[in-house]
Design an enzyme around this catalytic site. Sequence first.
Site, short mmCIF file in Angstrom:
data_model
loop_
_atom_site.label_atom_id
_atom_site.label_comp_id
_atom_site.label_asym_id
_atom_site.label_seq_id
_atom_site.Cartn_x
_atom_site.Cartn_y
_atom_site.Cartn_z
CD1 TRP A 75 -2.97 0.96 0.71
CD2 TRP A 75 -2.28 2.14 2.04
NE1 TRP A 75 -3.80 2.08 0.62
CE2 TRP A 75 -3.24 2.97 1.63
CE3 TRP A 75 -1.07 3.13 2.85
CZ2 TRP A 75 -3.59 4.10 2.29
CZ3 TRP A 75 -1.39 4.19 3.26
CH2 TRP A 75 -2.85 4.85 2.87
N GLY A 102 5.83 -0.29 7.13
CA GLY A 102 5.83 0.78 8.30
C GLY A 102 6.52 1.99 7.33
CD GLU A 487 -19.49 2.49 9.58
OE1 GLU A 487 -18.78 3.37 9.75
OE2 GLU A 487 -19.46 1.25 9.36
CD GLU A 494 -14.82 2.00 4.00
OE1 GLU A 494 -13.80 2.14 4.17
OE2 GLU A 494 -15.52 1.70 5.01
#
Length: 616
Positions: A75, A102, A487, A494
């Site tokens: 990602w 990370g 929500e 999304e």
Amino acid sequence: MCGIVGYIGPQNAVPFLIEGLKRLEYRGYDSAGIAVCQADGSLSVRKQVGRLSNLEESLDAEPLSGSPGIGHTRWATHGEPSTLNSHPHLDCSGRVAVVHNGIIENYLSLRADLEAKGHVFQSQTDTEVLPHLIEEILKPGGKSHVEAIREALRLAKGAYALGIVFQGETDAFYAARCGSPLIIGVGDGEQFIASDVPAILNRVKKVIYLNDGEVAELRPSGVTLTRLDGTPTAVVVQEVTLRAEAAERAGFETFMLKEIYEQPRVLRALLDTHVDKNGAVRLDEDAEALLAAEMPDIQRILVLSCGTAYYAGMYGRLLFERWVGIPSETDLGSEFRYREPRLPEHTLVIAVSQSGETADTLASVRLARTMGCKVLSICNVAGSTLLRESDAALPTQAGPEIGVASTKAFTAQLMAFVLLTIRMARLRGIMSEARERELTAELARIPNAIHRVLERQADIRAISQKYYECYNALYLGRRFNYPIALEGALKNKEISYQHAEGYAAGEMKHGPIALINEFLPVVCLCTPTADEVYDKMISNLKEVEARKGRIIAVVTERDDKARAFAQDVIPVPETIEEYSSIVNVIVLQLFAYHNAKARGADIDKPRNLAKSVTVE
Ligand code: F6R
């Protein structure tokens, strides 16, 4: 946010690397790559931009084999998705391959130093400094591979989970962790690494949860752990209780749909764990001990979380105030950590997270701890960083959530708040035993109510077919259904990429009413009927109707008022206001799902998203 895997043992690593990466693809899917040490000791790297299937095709055309091997699904954070920026990354001589999840924060200065020493970099990533740094440390000779890794990691600042293989070393590979999740799967004569347990579930039943600051040396015969200063640390092997099928699609077309359908079972299991046959709530020992010690003094509750979990926190706050009578606030992890917060003494922090690895949630919890707060976490992933850093936990035990859009973890978070607040109210002596029984009896009806909503899937799909081409959608709710409106809008955005706004219905006239016209679907949460905010919702429906908005109303089965204003209604079973949120959100999950499907979106892997956001 990026997934990593690794293998060492008598088998060819490649099939496991691909299988493991498939299970981790929800963490990122900008590119994928593997590095394998072949039988002759040579190190081969293969990487492809885009989905894992591209890498698979390349391996089918030109197979690789060997052990050890490492793999990565990316990602993108530093550097666009491209082959050069894909992992694994190599040093100049192609002898060290690294996969990383990370961010190495000081990579620019490390890179400048290395470039000054003649290192030539191929990518724009932060990760690439690591193989070069290790190469540089090994140059003078005399240091072992693990010593070089430890030295490099003493210089690198930031977050990482790493897998590292070396050319010519077929009997060992390495892993390290600081801030990003990594587990080791312990097999018989073989070892695995992965970003999370489901990736290795069908291979091993024993795992080691690597701690921050530990480096692992993995050999077929076993694992040794050391700290960055070289001191050995104890290897604690734990049994995995999850079953492999839990991470499969079980015949559903997507993980998200499977997870939506799992909700009645997940919530029933949570109830069974915490509500006894007399209808009394009992939490796990650590949570009971924390509450027993803290309840008399708690002045304030602060709920910290991000995204969907933040909306669960908004819901929790309403319950803390209504049932427990303690002033409460919620904050986003990403805001709290930077807002110079002032917390009164005896503030109890409730952290909410599906993954337990969200960087902003973790940072805000750490900040609150420095201010003396105790932390109770509502979290889904056993062994996660959040759980390990909390004083107590309320595990949501929803099982692996693979769909990037959170569904079952969210409803489990809502139910966890119900259980927690009932227990706290009882401990505070402001809720009677009879009221507790009444509330848990009603809660026990929720899984069936959800089941009834699921049975309406075809109707919800039919309604979504009318609106999926609209550019925008508005979601309105009040009080316990305001977080659900937020929500619902987030879910829709999304996975379907249809722009959607969630709003407190009472706020509509302060701005969003300007958007309303005959092209705007307005999803209105109008349950329960017997409630003071219901009449206010009716007024809002009238306002939308007067401006020709297209109303989709979620109403109770016996409702006869709200439906009069709506073009479309979705009836749901009636329950008390506090639990109506748990029922209504199922409608919105299915509505978003079918919108996304009609719009041809890749539902389990929405663009630009990753399941757990382990970077800022
Ligand atoms: C939305 C979603 C995200 C997460 C958020 C926090 O469907 O899943 O908004 O809720 O990234 O993640 P966790 O709960 O893992 O801390």
